[in-house]
Write a protein that holds these residues in place. Sequence first.
Motif, PDB file in Angstrom:
ATOM      1  N   GLN A  11      58.385  26.184  59.417  1.00 23.86           N
ATOM      2  CA  GLN A  11      58.790  26.755  60.586  1.00 23.86           C
ATOM      3  C   GLN A  11      57.919  26.162  61.792  1.00 23.86           C
ATOM      4  N   VAL A  13      57.312  26.647  65.699  1.00 21.96           N
ATOM      5  CA  VAL A  13      57.566  27.490  66.915  1.00 21.96           C
ATOM      6  C   VAL A  13      56.927  27.291  68.139  1.00 21.96           C
ATOM      7  N   PHE A  19      58.350  34.711  64.686  1.00 23.27           N
ATOM      8  CA  PHE A  19      58.465  34.146  63.409  1.00 23.27           C
ATOM      9  C   PHE A  19      58.811  35.202  62.351  1.00 23.27           C
ATOM     10  N   LEU A 107      53.682  27.601  58.814  1.00 24.30           N
ATOM     11  CA  LEU A 107      54.067  27.871  60.111  1.00 24.30           C
ATOM     12  C   LEU A 107      53.283  26.927  61.151  1.00 24.30           C
TER      13      LEU A 107
END
Lengths: 111, 114
Positions: A11, A13, A19, A107
């Motif tokens: 992911q 962002v 998140f 992340l």
Amino acid sequence: GQQVMQIPQYQHVQEGEDFTTYCNSSTTLSNIQWYKQRPGGHPVFLIQLVKSGEVKKQKRLTFQFGEAKKNSSLHITATQTTDVGTYFCAGSSNSGYALNFGKGTSLLVTP
Amino acid sequence: NAGVTQTPKFRILKIGQSMTLQCAQDMNHNYMYWYRQDPGMGLKLIYYSVGAGITDKGEVPNGYNVSRSTTEDFPLRLELAAPSQTSVYFCASSLGQASGNEQFFGPGTRLTVL
């Protein structure tokens, strides 16, 4: 055997966005633990959930354990660059000496 | 407390060589574990121990051996290293069994087999 599946795998962002990572087990878990691993580092324990439907918060992090004790989630509100890393869930059955780790969600947070 | 320590930090082995990865903890934990971590694959349990003199296989024990002669130390032995054993190896310990107890991880050993 027991399997713990985790999504998404990655992911990316923008800083300030939220998140969420999800963890699902093929069997009922006695408890679930969450770990964070910074790039190049080792896993570090974040929290453990034991009760059905349990919700715990640590500052901007919210952890949930499903009613059926087969799924869990980690939600980060307003991500910061310090949140970068891989988040692992790990579960065990009532008879387990060891944990079964999910593959983790990596992340990346860009300023 | 130093927590969980591992040596060496890095190692390059040739195919067929052997080595021992060292792990020690100073928290008086009964439970100790060895994991390997491959890119994108999470952590897989190799062996674990519930106390001195007691060890058991995890999910991926083939090609490895362990011993637990003391509470503090839990070395992992690789015999006849193969390229498939290229990985990052983490040792961990916990006060009680993993189900219900935080695991403390060492810094890891990055092993390459060529």
